[in-house]
Write a protein that holds these residues in place. Structure first.
Motif, short mmCIF file in Angstrom:
data_model
loop_
_atom_site.label_atom_id
_atom_site.label_comp_id
_atom_site.label_asym_id
_atom_site.label_seq_id
_atom_site.Cartn_x
_atom_site.Cartn_y
_atom_site.Cartn_z
N GLY A 52 0.41 11.00 5.23
CA GLY A 52 0.00 9.78 5.26
C GLY A 52 -1.39 9.44 4.47
N ALA A 53 -1.84 10.33 3.64
CA ALA A 53 -2.68 10.12 2.77
C ALA A 53 -2.57 9.29 2.07
CB ALA A 53 -3.35 11.63 2.09
N ALA A 54 -3.69 8.32 1.76
CA ALA A 54 -3.53 6.88 0.57
C ALA A 54 -3.19 7.62 -0.49
CB ALA A 54 -5.22 5.89 0.62
N ASN A 86 0.53 -1.39 0.23
CA ASN A 86 -0.05 0.10 -0.40
C ASN A 86 0.59 0.86 -0.24
OD1 ASN A 86 -2.73 -1.70 0.42
ND2 ASN A 86 -1.88 -2.40 2.94
N TRP A 87 0.54 2.43 -0.67
CA TRP A 87 1.20 3.51 -0.72
C TRP A 87 0.47 4.98 -0.16
CZ3 TRP A 87 5.98 4.80 -2.97
CH2 TRP A 87 6.22 3.53 -4.20
N THR A 88 1.59 5.75 1.21
CA THR A 88 0.38 6.94 0.84
C THR A 88 1.35 7.66 0.91
OG1 THR A 88 2.38 6.64 2.82
CG2 THR A 88 -0.45 5.34 3.82
N TYR A 96 6.56 9.37 -0.49
CA TYR A 96 5.71 8.53 -0.19
C TYR A 96 6.28 7.73 -0.22
CZ TYR A 96 3.49 12.09 -4.15
OH TYR A 96 2.86 13.25 -3.72
#
Length: 390
Positions: free
Chosen positions: A123-125, A117-119, A140
């Motif tokens: 910290g947002a998706a 998963n990336w943020t 990132y």
């Protein structure tokens, strides 16, 4: 009775390790075991007793404590389970131009496992594809979750954006050949300063178009880009239009008895195709002393924008022409009275001179006793440009 102490290999145990864990002593997984025993790996090969996930295979490891005299050997086992450690790859950095195409950041992480998963910074998706048009530079983070006892792994891609070179938008301009110099940079919408200009064919150009020096053509403005951004160019297409030339103002003196005159011939250097106006309004361009009045006549050449129209004037002055009257014939009796020939000339102006047949001087009074019959000529001298009248 003599008793020997029975060997004690402890109770069986199990050990679950992550594939990236440090080597572990299997002895601690045996409950109450005596020290001094020996280990064998799955398949019976000798084993040191220290399990290294990076080198050893999972399975059942056996610990044996040999018995003394009548006591038999004792064994216990440790079942080792290894869970694969997640791999988010190695950290990376990306420098790209702010007008570049979107980039999949996953491709920058060497050996990374998919499925993480990336943020984004803060910290947002994040979807994993960086688009300079919508995303902000920064760090990132890619996280691959783990199954216990392994810990999750993460890697980062630090994104830096470089401002793209901007030479502005292409433009076109029409300039009059008699116009003032024009700074072409001002025509390039939102262009960056500091670029370099070239003229048609790549010739040197300072960016200011002077109609007195330069001609129509395409002029190129180039802004050098900072890596990884490319250079940017924009062009200004200049069309130079001819300014009309109505010629030089003139003065024209005509005789009131003269023939019609084309006033255009009085304007030195004038271009044809214009229109005339006179003291009374519209005018054909040909001045007829018998019908037109002296005054200022204007010749106008209309111009195509951005040139302005040009005009010139011809100031006409009329000189009154001499009037010797109309020719006449008269019969007299040879013994008749003297006759003033001037009275025979209808409308003649006084002040002229007479000549007799053959050109001799004549006073203007015909005496049948003295003068011979014939053609007598009355001449009134004209003021330039008028000729004499007879």
């Amino acid at each position: 009775v003599t008793e020997s102490i029975a060997p004690d290999a402890g109770t069986d145990g199990s050990l679950s390790l992550c594939s990236s864990a440090a080597p572990a002593a299997l002895f601690t997984s045996l409950g109450g075991a005596q020290a001094g025993g020996s280990w064998t790996a799955p398949g019976g090969a000798a084993f040191s007793g220290t399990y290294d996930p990076a080198a050893d295979a999972p399975g059942t490891y056996t610990y044996t404590v040999n018995g003394t005299a009548t006591c038999v050997n004792d064994q216990a086992t440790v079942v080792v389970t290894v869970t694969a450690s997640p791999n988010a790859g190695t950290d990376a950095a990306l420098t790209l131009c702010n007008n570049a195409a979107p980039v999949d950041l996953f491709t920058l992480l060497v050996s990374a496992q998919s499925g993480g998963n990336w943020t984004a910074p803060g910290g947002a998706a994040f979807g994993g594809v960086y688009d300079p048009a919508t995303d902000a530079p920064g760090v990132y983070t890619y996280l691959v979750p783990a199954v216990a006892p392994c810990a999750s792994d993460q890697a980062t891609v630090t994104v830096t954006e470089v401002i793209a070179a901007n030479a502005g938008a292409d433009a076109a301009v029409t300039i009059c050949d008699q116009g003032a110099p024009v700074n072409l940079f001002a025509l390039l919408l939102v262009a960056q300063a500091g670029g370099a200009w070239t003229g048609p064919g790549g010739s040197a150009f300072n960016g200011t178009f002077d109609p007195a020096i330069h001609g129509s053509g395409t002029f190129t403005y180039t802004v050098t880009g900072t890596a990884p951004c490319a250079n940017d160019q924009a062009t200004v297409t200049v069309t130079e239009t001819g300014s009309p030339n109505a010629g030089v103002d003139a003065l024209l003196t005509l005789c009131s008895t003269g023939v019609p005159t084309d006033l255009f011939g009085s304007l030195v250097g004038a271009q044809p195709g214009g229109t005339w106006t006179g003291p009374g309004g519209a005018f054909s361009g040909t001045y007829d002393p018998t019908t037109d009045v002296a005054g200022v006549y204007t010749y106008l050449l209309s111009a195509a924008a951005p040139c302005v129209s040009d005009q010139a004037t011809v100031t006409v002055t009329e000189v009154v022409g001499p009037n010797a009257g109309t020719s006449a014939s008269v019969s007299v009796c040879d013994p008749g009275a003297q006759l003033s020939l001037f009275t025979q000339l209808n409308g003649a102006s006084p002040g002229g001179t007479w000549s007799a047949p053959g050109g001799g001087a004549f006073a203007g009074i015909y005496d049948p006793v003295v003068n011979a019959p014939g053609i007598f000529t009355y001449t009134v001298n004209g003021t330039a440009p008028c000729p004499n009248a007879q």
